[in-house]
Motif scaffolding. Structure first.
Motif, mmCIF file in Angstrom:
data_model
loop_
_atom_site.group_PDB
_atom_site.id
_atom_site.type_symbol
_atom_site.label_atom_id
_atom_site.label_comp_id
_atom_site.label_asym_id
_atom_site.label_seq_id
_atom_site.Cartn_x
_atom_site.Cartn_y
_atom_site.Cartn_z
ATOM 1 N N LEU A 124 0.972 -1.102 -0.120
ATOM 2 C CA LEU A 124 0.171 -0.102 -0.098
ATOM 3 C C LEU A 124 0.885 1.024 -0.126
ATOM 4 C CD1 LEU A 124 -2.948 0.755 0.197
ATOM 5 C CD2 LEU A 124 -2.737 0.838 2.774
ATOM 6 N N VAL A 125 0.879 1.958 -1.054
ATOM 7 C CA VAL A 125 2.036 3.101 -1.094
ATOM 8 C C VAL A 125 1.096 4.339 -0.808
ATOM 9 C CG1 VAL A 125 3.363 4.259 -2.790
ATOM 10 C CG2 VAL A 125 2.842 1.849 -3.280
ATOM 11 N N THR A 126 0.070 4.638 -1.272
ATOM 12 C CA THR A 126 -0.606 5.667 -0.798
ATOM 13 C C THR A 126 -2.027 5.162 -0.075
ATOM 14 O OG1 THR A 126 -1.676 6.486 -2.964
ATOM 15 C CG2 THR A 126 0.348 7.592 -2.117
ATOM 16 N N ASP A 127 -2.457 5.712 1.078
ATOM 17 C CA ASP A 127 -3.654 5.093 1.940
ATOM 18 C C ASP A 127 -4.428 6.194 2.288
ATOM 19 O OD1 ASP A 127 -5.007 3.397 3.377
ATOM 20 O OD2 ASP A 127 -3.338 3.134 4.872
ATOM 21 N N GLN A 128 -5.562 6.329 1.606
ATOM 22 C CA GLN A 128 -6.831 7.109 2.094
ATOM 23 C C GLN A 128 -6.375 8.487 2.159
ATOM 24 O OE1 GLN A 128 -10.103 5.732 2.416
ATOM 25 N NE2 GLN A 128 -9.132 3.889 1.354
ATOM 26 N N VAL A 129 -5.673 9.129 1.168
ATOM 27 C CA VAL A 129 -4.977 10.582 1.212
ATOM 28 C C VAL A 129 -6.419 11.364 0.986
ATOM 29 C CG1 VAL A 129 -3.405 12.072 0.650
ATOM 30 C CG2 VAL A 129 -2.979 9.617 0.858
ATOM 31 N N SER A 130 -6.641 12.181 1.771
ATOM 32 C CA SER A 130 -7.480 13.198 1.566
ATOM 33 C C SER A 130 -6.946 14.508 1.855
ATOM 34 C CB SER A 130 -8.722 13.144 2.511
ATOM 35 O OG SER A 130 -9.586 11.965 2.414
ATOM 36 N N LEU A 131 -6.425 15.361 0.822
ATOM 37 C CA LEU A 131 -5.735 16.514 0.846
ATOM 38 C C LEU A 131 -6.318 17.697 0.162
ATOM 39 C CD1 LEU A 131 -2.915 17.766 1.106
ATOM 40 C CD2 LEU A 131 -2.654 17.069 -1.426
ATOM 41 N N ASP A 132 -6.443 18.928 0.587
ATOM 42 C CA ASP A 132 -6.848 20.143 -0.173
ATOM 43 C C ASP A 132 -5.690 21.154 -0.120
ATOM 44 O OD1 ASP A 132 -7.051 22.173 2.378
ATOM 45 O OD2 ASP A 132 -8.557 20.428 3.094
ATOM 46 N N VAL A 133 -6.003 21.685 -1.472
ATOM 47 C CA VAL A 133 -4.956 22.934 -1.507
ATOM 48 C C VAL A 133 -5.741 23.992 -2.038
ATOM 49 C CG1 VAL A 133 -2.979 23.845 -3.019
ATOM 50 C CG2 VAL A 133 -3.311 21.021 -2.483
ATOM 51 N N ARG A 134 -5.333 25.117 -1.205
ATOM 52 C CA ARG A 134 -6.261 26.609 -1.495
ATOM 53 C C ARG A 134 -5.831 27.123 -2.835
ATOM 54 N NH1 ARG A 134 -5.578 27.807 4.954
ATOM 55 N NH2 ARG A 134 -7.149 26.527 5.664
ATOM 56 N N GLU A 135 -6.574 27.689 -3.603
ATOM 57 C CA GLU A 135 -6.219 28.563 -4.726
ATOM 58 C C GLU A 135 -5.186 29.847 -4.109
ATOM 59 O OE1 GLU A 135 -7.855 30.230 -9.000
ATOM 60 O OE2 GLU A 135 -9.358 29.700 -7.383
ATOM 61 N N GLY A 136 -4.221 29.843 -4.760
ATOM 62 C CA GLY A 136 -3.110 30.868 -4.437
ATOM 63 C C GLY A 136 -2.070 30.368 -3.417
ATOM 64 N N GLU A 137 -2.269 29.236 -2.831
ATOM 65 C CA GLU A 137 -1.288 29.105 -1.777
ATOM 66 C C GLU A 137 0.088 28.099 -2.385
ATOM 67 O OE1 GLU A 137 -2.235 26.660 1.588
ATOM 68 O OE2 GLU A 137 -3.211 25.034 0.262
ATOM 69 N N LEU A 138 0.887 28.019 -1.351
ATOM 70 C CA LEU A 138 2.058 27.179 -1.909
ATOM 71 C C LEU A 138 1.768 26.073 -0.689
ATOM 72 C CD1 LEU A 138 5.649 27.782 -3.069
ATOM 73 C CD2 LEU A 138 5.263 25.908 -1.334
ATOM 74 N N HIS A 139 1.470 24.893 -1.095
ATOM 75 C CA HIS A 139 1.373 23.688 -0.237
ATOM 76 C C HIS A 139 2.616 22.764 -0.349
ATOM 77 C CE1 HIS A 139 -1.913 21.529 2.151
ATOM 78 N NE2 HIS A 139 -0.729 20.589 2.231
ATOM 79 N N ALA A 140 3.416 22.285 0.841
ATOM 80 C CA ALA A 140 4.274 21.338 0.852
ATOM 81 C C ALA A 140 4.015 20.083 1.310
ATOM 82 C CB ALA A 140 5.337 22.078 1.519
ATOM 83 N N ILE A 141 4.475 19.132 0.728
ATOM 84 C CA ILE A 141 4.519 17.710 1.032
ATOM 85 C C ILE A 141 5.754 17.378 1.584
ATOM 86 C CG2 ILE A 141 3.847 15.372 0.447
ATOM 87 C CD1 ILE A 141 1.345 17.043 0.424
ATOM 88 N N ILE A 142 5.784 16.929 2.595
ATOM 89 C CA ILE A 142 7.198 16.328 3.133
ATOM 90 C C ILE A 142 6.862 14.935 3.858
ATOM 91 C CG2 ILE A 142 7.995 18.680 3.761
ATOM 92 C CD1 ILE A 142 7.657 18.240 6.655
#
Length: 251
Positions: free
Chosen positions: A19-37
């Motif tokens: 299982l590589v990604t598991d039930q990922v619920s993500l939101d990115v707002r318009e105009g933002e810089l959102h990082a994944i670490i």
């Protein structure tokens, strides 16, 4: 009401029993810089592949600009403005910086490139290319062949090609990988200049860059989204420290 440009609902990707990604619920707002670490093997690149359309999720939904894009391929998503840089961009060494960016601009508008002989006559593509090259900080290098660029400049060209596609949303997968300290600093300043002009999702191992750039940060561990918060919230989270960052990395 928060304006989310990108939202995922429990997207999952597995390879056999893994299982590589598991039930990922993500939101990115318009105009933002959102990082994944997250640590190596956390599933970050697989998640980017799912968002870009390079990989089809096994379950869950992806919404972009209010539209369900879950079944769309990478080219269809790119034409909607969801553009990935750094891993899918093809740089042609025998073409100049300007020509590479113009090709990317043409590819964003058409299902297939025209014959090469017509490229330089495409004024719209050339105009878009010049704007993208300027935004990526390569104006003085526009006449050079891509093969003549240094490593950091080549990554800037890849970004220029993504910008030439007129994106609404940029997916950046480790844009600073392999760069010197000076090159990384230049890219950080470049991305700062692009903030608010584009919505950006950034996957990056350079924690100094992440904390300098991100409006919000999501931490991915073993394929699961552990926490999302502001840089200060992530920096101060004991669980994040223990799992990923380490005290020495976040001061």
């Amino acid at each position: 009401m928060t304006n989310f440009l990108l939202q995922t609902e429990s997207i999952t990707k597995r390879y056999g029993a893994l299982l590589v990604t598991d039930q990922v619920s993500l939101d990115v707002r318009e105009g933002e810089l959102h990082a994944i670490i997250g640590p190596n093997g956390a599933g970050k690149t697989t998640l980017i592949n799912q968002l870009s359309g390079e990989l089809r999720s096994d379950s869950g939904r992806i919404h972009f600009g209010g539209k369900d894009v879950s079944t769309l391929g990478i080219n269809e998503r790119a034409r909607l403005g969801l553009v990935r840089s750094y891993q899918i961009t093809s740089v042609f060494d025998e073409f100049t910086v300007r020509e590479n960016a113009a090709l990317a601009a043409m590819g964003a508008r058409q299902h297939a490139f025209r014959f090469w002989s017509s490229l330089l006559a495409d004024r719209q593509a050339l105009s878009t290319a010049e704007e993208a090259i300027a935004a990526a900080g390569l104006e003085s290098r526009a006449h050079l062949l891509a093969s003549e660029l240094g490593y950091g400049e080549r990554r800037q060209l890849e970004l220029a090609m993504a910008l030439a596609a007129r994106p609404r949303f940029l997916l950046l997968d480790e844009p600073m990988a392999g760069m010197s300290v000076q090159e990384s600093a230049a890219v950080v300043e470049l991305l700062k200049s692009l903030k608010r002009q584009y919505t950006i999702l950034l996957v990056e191992h350079d924690m100094n860059a992440v904390f300098a750039l991100a409006d919000r940060i999501s931490v991915l561990v073993y394929g699961r989204l552990m926490i999302t918060g502001t840089p200060d919230e992530i920096r101060g989270n004991d669980e994040v420290r223990a799992i990923y960052l380490g005290d020495e990395e976040i001061h």
